[in-house]
Design an enzyme around this catalytic site. Sequence first.
Site, PDB file in Angstrom:
ATOM      1  CB  CYS A  19      -0.721  -0.286   1.253  1.00  0.00           C
ATOM      2  SG  CYS A  19      -0.502  -0.339   2.328  1.00  0.00           S
ATOM      3  CB  CYS A  22       4.464  -0.417   1.446  1.00  0.00           C
ATOM      4  SG  CYS A  22       2.915  -1.828   2.314  1.00  0.00           S
ATOM      5  CG  ASP A 429       6.358  25.064 -34.753  1.00  0.00           C
ATOM      6  OD1 ASP A 429       6.517  26.702 -35.130  1.00  0.00           O
ATOM      7  OD2 ASP A 429       7.002  24.249 -35.087  1.00  0.00           O
ATOM      8  CG  ASP A 623       9.317  19.878 -35.563  1.00  0.00           C
ATOM      9  OD1 ASP A 623       9.183  21.817 -35.002  1.00  0.00           O
ATOM     10  OD2 ASP A 623       9.719  19.499 -36.600  1.00  0.00           O
ATOM     11  CG  ASP A 627       9.846  25.152 -31.251  1.00  0.00           C
ATOM     12  OD1 ASP A 627       9.250  25.833 -31.709  1.00  0.00           O
ATOM     13  OD2 ASP A 627       8.957  23.952 -32.616  1.00  0.00           O
TER      14      ASP A 627
END
Length: 751
Positions: A19, A22, A429, A623, A627
């Site tokens: 959990c 832990c 862009d 890309d 940018d």
Amino acid sequence: MTTTTEPASHTLQIEGMQCAACVRRVERALVKVDGVASANADFIAGRAIIAVEQPIHSDALSAAISGAGYELVDRVEDAAPTAAELGPMLLRAGPALLVGWGVFFAMQANRWGTFGWDPDLLHPILFAISTPILAWAVWPMLLRAGRSAVQRRTDMDTLIVIGVAAAWGYSTLAALAPSVLDQADTARDVYFDTALIIVGFVSLGRALEARVRIRAAASLTRLLELTPRSARVVEDGVERDIPAADVQLGDSLIVRPGEQVPVDGQVLSGASAVDESMLTGESLPVAKSIDDMVFAGTLNLDGAFRYRATQVGAATALARITSAVEHAQASKAPIQRLADRIAGVFVPFVIAVAVITLVAWGVFGGSVGWTGALLSAVAVLVVACPCALGLATPAAVAAGSGRAARLGILFRDAESLEAAGQIDTVVWDKTGTLTSGRHEVAEVETSDAAAEESVVRLAAAIEAQSEHPLAAAIVAYAEDAGIELPSDVDGFQNSPGRGAAATVGGRRIVVGSARLMADESVAIPERSVDRPDTPVYVAAAGQLLGTIWLRDQLRPGSPEAVELLAERNIESQIVSGDTAAAVRAAAAQTGIQQYQFGVLPTDKAAAVSALQSDGQRVAMVGDGVNDAPALVQADVGLAMRTGSDIALEAADVGLMQSNPRRAAEAVILARSVRAVIRQNLGFAFAYNLLLIPLAAGVAVPVFDAVGGVPDGLQWLFGARGQFEPIAAALAMVASSLSVLTNALRLNRWSV
């Protein structure tokens, strides 16, 4: 493992995490080890990712993890939960439930039937039957709770063991020393069935939970399985098979039809179609020929080719994807940190509530008495579920990031995933993002037709030194036209967002945008400005020699991406360095109303910042190198795989397919993940806020006021209105499973 001296991350497999509590203990233990800068644990996949600053021996890590009550396992590839975990849990759950329900029905038959079995004989028999089965079933929980107690901490096992021990201890006293209870004027009932069924339900629930965790971690497992085991290397004309891990940079490899590509590389000879769906999410095969790139794990379909290894080991695209998914699943979203803090103090709080419940009902409960008080306290301990709180976020992140990876969308971490779910504005862009970025020369405009070749030659000579997409288009045009480029190019100077200049044949030539021409005091004809194609001006000595017009095609997925976002009230804008006419044309084709043109790289970041200042949550999709500042400035940066490495490094999300639709899907999927997280947390909080008070007995006065518990609800509340411990165990199991199954809906997500 002994790490290198370079800062690096390592993945550890850890057994025993159940959990969020832990996770916190493991992380705290690891960061105390000298050399560990940070640690992120994920109990869904049973992993921890550590960042190290100096050499660390595995013994130190193992000791730290063992000290926290868990176990470091050597084989990282076995980190995810496996079906082998289910067997022991089911083996303990089955007998406990079978015997528990058998005891339950035997007691009910004796209570309501005409058997008349003597309790002095029946109860010891039930003790003898139940105790060995109970000990067998509860033993793993008892061990974990014992380790927790030694380390002065509590967890879910602590609650279960205390509750079961209380039910079993009271029942044992009633079975073997009933006179003690008679003297205390307390009922001699036994609850061996309650103890067994609680343990059985919890064991069964954890087995089912492990099965769901297997499915949640399956995306990462599938990625690991995609890695080919062997490669066919060609050396001196001789082919031989070697392990894929042994392939070196520059090795020549052959891939035949039906085989997987072992490492990334560039095709040297041959041609084929390759299935890249595991990388990009795109089902259509991709044609490959000389100079094309191929990627590890992709499937060669119908041809053979030879290629040169350019990326091996952890540098391959598949390895980076696997690492990204692994890191995203192990990292924590901001909202998860709140849940973790609550889960960390939840168990002590529940124990306190159980003690108060026991004392309050025992002292002030009147007819309820200590027997009823004990049952209510047990119900409080069993019904409480910190697991649901701890599972709410990591289960959704694991399923969401796995689904994203199958679509070719890579979130850097859980924080990026959560941030993307809050986006209300996407800045695009234009060149290379909304458009293909593969420009073609549409026209060469000069005052003298005879000068066209000279203008192209000068421009291509300079642009051959540049990596800009527009430069590549001009160079390709010159090559196709058979124009020989001059070799005497000196003093190349790049001006980001403007163009470039160099000395060619003793003359300083400037190639670039209208902004660069203005800086160079070069006059541009007014009639050239309104054209939608992108102009690249060529000038020397302050005089315009000519204009090369470049045409860029819109990517097929661009209008669809903008439409998908608009349907969800997410605004799209274009911020581009291109001309007004080119940007206006792209905006019209995609349906984008807001756009900016002629924006320099530094100004792109400023444009994003301005939107943020207006209170908008902004994603930037790009890309190129230009940018990168805007990608960093944005709340979430998304970069296309075909773009520059700098853009990908700066981005929060990597898009393995250069399709704008994937960017839209990333934002929309993140919204879905965030919605699931909120649903899970809402359910977990509501569950505990409702059922803990019910288990504590707040319904008793309500049922007293209405004349008792209706017959149809007595299986849940008993005869007095107190929540039955067996029902509490079932509800606790159901809470964890509901959170997990809700998260698993993301595995089938689609727009």
